[in-house]
Enzyme design. Structure first.
Site, PDB file in Angstrom:
ATOM      1  CG  MET A  30      -1.998  -0.965   1.169  1.00 52.45           C
ATOM      2  SD  MET A  30      -3.503  -0.821   2.178  1.00 52.45           S
ATOM      3  CE  MET A  30      -2.843  -0.614   3.694  1.00 52.45           C
ATOM      4  CG  LEU A  33       6.895   1.397  -0.528  1.00 55.24           C
ATOM      5  CD1 LEU A  33       7.623   1.153  -2.093  1.00 55.24           C
ATOM      6  CD2 LEU A  33       5.929   0.266  -0.214  1.00 55.24           C
ATOM      7  CG  ASP A  35      15.203  -0.206   5.775  1.00 52.00           C
ATOM      8  OD1 ASP A  35      15.298   0.335   4.716  1.00 52.00           O
ATOM      9  OD2 ASP A  35      15.865  -0.104   6.612  1.00 52.00           O
ATOM     10  N   GLY A  36      11.350  -2.704   5.443  1.00 49.01           N
ATOM     11  CA  GLY A  36      10.360  -4.300   5.633  1.00 49.01           C
ATOM     12  C   GLY A  36       9.973  -4.432   4.086  1.00 49.01           C
ATOM     13  CG  HIS A  37       7.011  -2.041   2.161  1.00 50.45           C
ATOM     14  ND1 HIS A  37       6.795  -0.953   2.878  1.00 50.45           N
ATOM     15  CD2 HIS A  37       5.802  -2.703   2.072  1.00 50.45           C
ATOM     16  CE1 HIS A  37       5.792  -0.791   3.623  1.00 50.45           C
ATOM     17  NE2 HIS A  37       5.042  -1.990   3.046  1.00 50.45           N
ATOM     18  CD  GLN A  59      -6.166  -3.797   2.369  1.00 49.25           C
ATOM     19  OE1 GLN A  59      -6.052  -4.126   1.224  1.00 49.25           O
ATOM     20  NE2 GLN A  59      -5.162  -3.942   3.003  1.00 49.25           N
ATOM     21  N   GLY A 148       4.697 -10.344   3.805  1.00 46.81           N
ATOM     22  CA  GLY A 148       5.460 -10.415   5.001  1.00 46.81           C
ATOM     23  C   GLY A 148       4.774 -11.036   6.130  1.00 46.81           C
ATOM     24  CG  ASP A 151       0.486  -7.294   7.636  1.00 55.15           C
ATOM     25  OD1 ASP A 151      -0.210  -6.639   8.310  1.00 55.15           O
ATOM     26  OD2 ASP A 151       1.610  -6.630   7.156  1.00 55.15           O
ATOM     27  NE  ARG A 188      -2.931   1.207   9.700  1.00 59.00           N
ATOM     28  CZ  ARG A 188      -3.436   0.561   8.692  1.00 59.00           C
ATOM     29  NH1 ARG A 188      -2.489  -0.730   8.725  1.00 59.00           N
ATOM     30  NH2 ARG A 188      -4.234   0.421   8.074  1.00 59.00           N
TER      31      ARG A 188
HETATM   32  P1  AMP Z   1       1.569  -3.001   3.497  1.00 56.93           P
HETATM   33  O1  AMP Z   1       2.064  -1.855   2.735  1.00 56.93           O
HETATM   34  O2  AMP Z   1       1.473  -2.746   4.822  1.00 56.93           O
HETATM   35  O3  AMP Z   1       0.297  -3.528   3.020  1.00 56.93           O
HETATM   36  O4  AMP Z   1       2.236  -4.355   3.467  1.00 56.93           O
HETATM   37  C1  AMP Z   1       2.983  -4.828   2.247  1.00 56.93           C
HETATM   38  C2  AMP Z   1       3.818  -6.007   2.412  1.00 56.93           C
HETATM   39  O5  AMP Z   1       4.802  -5.666   3.084  1.00 56.93           O
HETATM   40  C3  AMP Z   1       2.844  -7.225   3.224  1.00 56.93           C
HETATM   41  O6  AMP Z   1       3.130  -8.465   2.731  1.00 56.93           O
HETATM   42  C4  AMP Z   1       3.372  -7.115   4.664  1.00 56.93           C
HETATM   43  O7  AMP Z   1       3.107  -7.983   5.440  1.00 56.93           O
HETATM   44  C5  AMP Z   1       4.674  -6.684   4.263  1.00 56.93           C
HETATM   45  N1  AMP Z   1       5.542  -5.985   5.289  1.00 56.93           N
HETATM   46  C6  AMP Z   1       5.029  -4.814   6.357  1.00 56.93           C
HETATM   47  N2  AMP Z   1       6.047  -4.369   7.034  1.00 56.93           N
HETATM   48  C7  AMP Z   1       6.748  -5.513   7.186  1.00 56.93           C
HETATM   49  C8  AMP Z   1       7.890  -5.893   7.864  1.00 56.93           C
HETATM   50  N3  AMP Z   1       8.088  -4.881   9.096  1.00 56.93           N
HETATM   51  N4  AMP Z   1       8.589  -6.905   7.721  1.00 56.93           N
HETATM   52  C9  AMP Z   1       8.150  -7.764   6.781  1.00 56.93           C
HETATM   53  N5  AMP Z   1       7.218  -7.635   5.688  1.00 56.93           N
HETATM   54  C10 AMP Z   1       6.479  -6.282   6.204  1.00 56.93           C
END
Ligand code: AMP
Length: 281
Positions: A30, A33, A35-37, A59, A148, A151, A188
Site C-alpha cells: 500500500m 514503503l 525497509d520491511g518492504h 480493506q 510479510g 501480517d 503506520r
Molecule cells: P503494506 O504496505 O503494509 O500492506 O505491506 C505490504 C507487504 O509488506 C505485506 O506483505 C506486509 O506483510 C509486508 N510488510 C510490512 N511491514 C513489514 C515488516 N516490518 N517486515 C516484513 N514484511 C513487512
C-alpha cells in the site's frame, strides 16, 4: 524502472518479460514503503520484481485510517528503484474497481482463516484484501508473490486463497523486519508521537517474554496470555485489542501450546493500531 498506471500497460509489460523467459515476482504493497518492504523486494533476485502500490479502499473499515493513510509515491518509487525493482504498478481506483468502489459487484472472500482475530475486529477487511490480491494476481500473473509475516493472518489467508482458487503462484513468506529496539517496521509507525514511539517496542518485548515462558516449559495458553496482558497493561497509553495463541495454519485457538504455534497481538497506542506476532520455536 517503469511506473505503470493501467491494467493494459501492465499486461503488455509482463507479457514482454514472460516472452523473454523472465520469472515474475509480485510484491503487493500500500506504499509508504520502508525497509520491511525493501526486504520483500530483495527475496527473488532472479525474477523481474513487480511492486504494486495501491491503498485499497475496500480493506479499510468506515472508521479506519483510509483517508489519512500516508501516500508517498515519489519516495516509494525511489526506494523501489534502489531495490532493483523492474516495474511499479500504481493503479487508480477506476482501474482496480471498474464498477466503482462503493458498488463492487464481485468479491473474493476467504471465510475460514479470516474468521478470527483481525477478521473479527475488522469486518470486511480480509474480503477487501482477498479481492484486491486476486485482481493483482490476475493482472500481473506472477510466478511468485512475496508477503510479510508481519501480517501473519493475512499471509495465511492468502496462502489459502492461492490453494483454493488454484492460482499457479508460489507464495514466499518473509520474516518481520524490525527496528533495532524490536518494533516491527510499519507504514503506520509514522503516526506515532515521540512518546508513543518510545513505548511501541513493548509489543515485541511482551512477545519475547511469552516465548521465554514457553521455552521454560509453560504450555497453558491462558497463563501465557495473562503474562502478555500484565506486561502490556503497564505500558502508558497502550490499549490491548487482543493477545491470542493460535495454530499457525488455521489461526484457531490452542488448548495446549506447542512449538510452531503463533502468538498474535494487536494494540492501540493512542490512535494508532499496531499488530505484531511471534512464531514459537
Ligand atoms: P503494506 O504496505 O503494509 O500492506 O505491506 C505490504 C507487504 O509488506 C505485506 O506483505 C506486509 O506483510 C509486508 N510488510 C510490512 N511491514 C513489514 C515488516 N516490518 N517486515 C516484513 N514484511 C513487512
Amino acid at each position: 524502472m517503469q511506473v505503470i498506471r493501467t491494467f493494459g500497460e501492465m499486461q503488455a509489460a509482463v507479457n514482454a518479460r514472460k516472452r523473454a523467459g523472465q520469472t515474475i515476482a509480485l510484491v503487493p504493497t500500500m506504499g509508504a514503503l520502508h525497509d520491511g518492504h525493501a526486504t520483500l523486494m530483495r527475496q527473488t533476485p532472479a525474477a523481474a520484481v513487480v511492486v504494486s502500490i495501491y491503498v485499497n479502499p475496500t480493506q479499510f473499515g468506515p472508521t479506519e485510517d483510509f483517508t489519512k493513510y500516508p501516500r508517498t509515491l515519489d519516495a516509494d518509487c525511489a526506494l523501489c528503484e534502489q531495490a532493483g525493482v523492474a516495474l511499479v504498478f500504481a493503479p487508480t481506483d477506476a482501474e482496480m474497481y471498474p464498477n466503482g468502489v462503493a458498488a463492487v459487484s464481485t468479491w473474493v472472500d476467504e471465510v475460514q482463516v479470516a474468521r478470527r482475530l483481525e477478521g473479527e475486529r475488522r469486518p470486511g477487511h480480509f474480503r477487501g484484501v482477498c479481492t484486491v490480491v486476486a485482481k493483482l494476481f490476475n493482472i500481473v500473473r506472477p510466478d511468485l508473490a512475496v508477503f510479510g509475516q508481519k501480517d501473519f493472518q493475512q499471509l495465511k489467508v492468502i496462502q489459502r486463497l492461492v490453494r483454493d482458487l488454484r492460482y499457479p503462484i508460489t507464495i514466499i513468506p518473509v520474516p518481520t523486519v524490525r527496528a533495532a529496539d524490536g518494533l516491527a517496521l510499519s507504514s503506520r509507525n509514522r503516526y506515532l508521537t515521540h512518546a508513543e514511539r518510545a513505548h511501541a517496542p513493548s509489543l515485541w518485548q511482551a512477545l519475547t517474554a511469552a516465548r521465554d515462558l514457553f521455552l521454560a516449559g509453560e504450555r497453558d495458553p491462558a497463563r501465557l496470555q495473562a503474562g502478555l496482558r500484565a506486561t502490556l497493561a503497564a505500558v502508558p497509553g497502550l490499549r490491548l485489542d487482543y493477545a491470542a495463541i493460535a495454530e499457525a495454519e488455521t489461526l484457531e485457538p490452542v488448548r495446549v501450546v506447542q512449538a510452531g504455534n503463533v502468538i498474535l497481538l494487536a494494540a492501540y497506542l493512542g490512535q494508532t493500531r499496531l499488530i505484531d506476532n511471534l512464531l514459537l520455536p
